[in-house]
Design an enzyme around this catalytic site. Structure first.
Site, short mmCIF file in Angstrom:
data_model
loop_
_atom_site.label_atom_id
_atom_site.label_comp_id
_atom_site.label_asym_id
_atom_site.label_seq_id
_atom_site.Cartn_x
_atom_site.Cartn_y
_atom_site.Cartn_z
N HIS A 137 0.84 -1.19 0.00
CA HIS A 137 0.00 0.00 0.00
C HIS A 137 0.87 1.24 0.00
O HIS A 137 1.68 1.45 0.89
CB HIS A 137 -0.91 0.01 1.23
CG HIS A 137 -2.13 -0.85 1.06
ND1 HIS A 137 -3.36 -0.50 1.56
CD2 HIS A 137 -2.31 -2.04 0.44
CE1 HIS A 137 -4.25 -1.43 1.24
NE2 HIS A 137 -3.62 -2.38 0.58
N TYR B 91 -9.90 5.54 6.33
CA TYR B 91 -10.18 5.98 7.69
C TYR B 91 -11.23 7.08 7.62
O TYR B 91 -11.04 8.07 6.90
CB TYR B 91 -8.92 6.53 8.35
CG TYR B 91 -7.86 5.48 8.65
CD1 TYR B 91 -7.81 4.85 9.89
CD2 TYR B 91 -6.90 5.14 7.69
CE1 TYR B 91 -6.85 3.90 10.17
CE2 TYR B 91 -5.92 4.19 7.97
CZ TYR B 91 -5.90 3.58 9.21
OH TYR B 91 -4.94 2.64 9.49
N TYR C 69 3.27 6.72 9.82
CA TYR C 69 2.47 5.57 9.41
C TYR C 69 3.35 4.47 8.82
O TYR C 69 3.18 3.29 9.13
CB TYR C 69 1.39 5.98 8.42
CG TYR C 69 0.27 4.98 8.33
CD1 TYR C 69 -0.91 5.14 9.05
CD2 TYR C 69 0.37 3.85 7.51
CE1 TYR C 69 -1.94 4.21 8.97
CE2 TYR C 69 -0.65 2.91 7.43
CZ TYR C 69 -1.80 3.10 8.17
OH TYR C 69 -2.82 2.18 8.10
N LYS D 193 -0.03 0.23 15.04
CA LYS D 193 1.31 0.18 15.62
C LYS D 193 1.56 -0.97 16.58
O LYS D 193 2.68 -1.14 17.05
CB LYS D 193 1.60 1.51 16.37
CG LYS D 193 1.64 2.72 15.46
CD LYS D 193 2.71 2.58 14.41
CE LYS D 193 2.62 3.66 13.35
NZ LYS D 193 3.27 3.27 12.11
N PRO E 33 -5.55 0.69 18.21
CA PRO E 33 -5.27 0.15 16.87
C PRO E 33 -5.32 1.17 15.74
O PRO E 33 -4.98 0.83 14.61
CB PRO E 33 -6.36 -0.92 16.70
CG PRO E 33 -7.49 -0.45 17.56
CD PRO E 33 -6.84 0.22 18.75
#
Length: 389
Positions: free
Chosen positions: A72, A200, A384, A296, A292
């Site tokens: 991704h 998200y 990220y 991580k 979550p």
């Protein structure tokens, strides 16, 4: 029995440490209280940072991940004003890999089995003795018989409820915790993902996440009350609520179907310091837990493994204890940065019961700043994909 390193916990962090040590010829034994099938039955997320990808390659267990994992290069953020894209590859030069934690664990078990690695399953009453001396040992029971392993070091990879953290005296331990006032209701469904990337979503009704395991297996989450139970939610009610929280252009192409797994996870942040006491080292959930939202959990465990593995390698190969002496300091410095990112990302996307109109406008302004500011996007992307070790 004697070995160089006893690893308590046969989850992904313990197995990864075991495999890495094996590659360098450092003898170790893994103790796991459950069966292999039980461990592999746990459903966990799997967004892997670049550092974990490198560790998998170094451990010689990256081949199936390379074939089946989904790289991704970015993610989508949805909010009341629409949807925008964070391009990880363009902003950092790195990507993440979507590959289930269960699959990571399976690959590591297969590698340890192939190498005739010693894993003791279904152990009970594990105790760590004399960790603050030069001669630690670990005892455990299996089938009613007590066993003892003498060792140089003990790695506690046995999670929040394990014995390792509790072995460190309360006079030494300092613990920091934040409990979030909501949970995540998640379902797994044999349906194609709604998008090639994770989505998200921040909405007036609460947070939502669209994720996947592979091209035909999707994972979806919605923010829910801590008092909710999975059986309170029918599949139809879940899908209806998820669709309400997504932009029209996303909800119009979402494919629904029967859930094959449904669960609720509370959100919390937790850190214990130090992560070393004598010859005992804490790794992963034994030392810290993150919500979550920032993906991580497994990745912070992997960074602990990186620091501990390299410290042990430095000691056994070079006779230099600098790496293990500074393990706690180095691991915690990165852990707190991961905690900060997970806290910030959670604050950005969720609805909190005590938010007033000013708080909501600040949240909206923060989202708008992230949407329009390249430096903000780069900071988010760097966190990220994983800060460097």
């Amino acid at each position: 029995m004697r070995t160089q390193v006893v690893i308590i916990g046969g989850g992904p962090s313990g197995l990864l440490l075991s495999q890495l040590l094996h590659v360098r010829g450092i003898a170790n034994v893994v103790l796991e209280r459950k069966t292999r099938d039980y461990v592999l039955g746990r459903i966990r997320a799997g967004v892997l940072e670049r550092g974990l990808l490198d560790l998998m390659r170094e451990a010689g267990v990256a081949e199936r991940m390379r074939r089946e994992g989904l790289a991704h290069d970015g993610t989508l953020i949805a909010h009341e004003g629409g949807t925008f894209h964070i391009d990880f590859k363009a902003l950092t030069g790195h990507s993440v890999m979507v590959y289930g934690q269960t699959e990571v664990t399976r690959d590591l078990y297969d590698a340890r089995e192939k190498a005739n690695g010693q894993i003791e399953f279904e152990v009970e009453h594990v105790e760590i003795h004399d960790a603050d001396t030069d001669a630690p040992h670990v005892t455990f029971h299996r089938s009613g018989t007590e066993h003892r392993i003498d060792c140089d070091y003990v790695a506690g990879c046995d999670g929040f409820h394990g014995v390792s953290r509790q072995t460190i005296p309360l006079s030494v331990r300092r613990e920091y915790e934040k409990t979030y006032p909501f949970g995540w209701l998640g379902i797994l469904s044999e349906t194609p993902p709604v998008d090639d990337e994770l989505i998200y979503a921040n909405s007036q009704r609460g947070f939502a996440l669209c994720s996947m395991r592979n091209a035909n297996l999707s994972r979806y989450y919605i923010q829910c009350a801590l008092s909710d139970k999975p059986e309170d939610w029918t599949d139809a009610a879940f899908w209806q609520e998820l669709l309400r929280r997504l932009p029209d252009e996303v909800s119009e192409r979402l494919v629904t179907g029967p859930s094959i797994e449904k669960s609720i996870a509370p959100l919390r942040s937790f850190v214990t310091e130090p992560m070393r006491w004598g010859r005992l080292f804490l790794c992963g959930d034994a030392a810290h837990i993150v919500p979550p939202t920032g993906a991580k959990g497994l990745n912070t465990a992997a960074s602990d493994v990186h620091y501990l593995y390299n410290g042990l390698r430095q000691f056994y190969e070079e006779g230099d204890s600098e790496g293990i002496d500074r393990y706690s300091e180095r691991a915690l410095a990165r852990v707190w940065k991961a905690e900060r990112f997970s806290w910030w990302f959670s604050s950005l996307l969720h609805r909190y019961p005590d938010q007033n109109p000013f708080d909501l406008r600040m949240q909206r302004a923060e989202l708008e700043f992230l949407r329009t500011n390249r430096a903000a996007q780069q900071a988010m992307a760097e966190n990220y994909v994983g800060l460097p070790y």
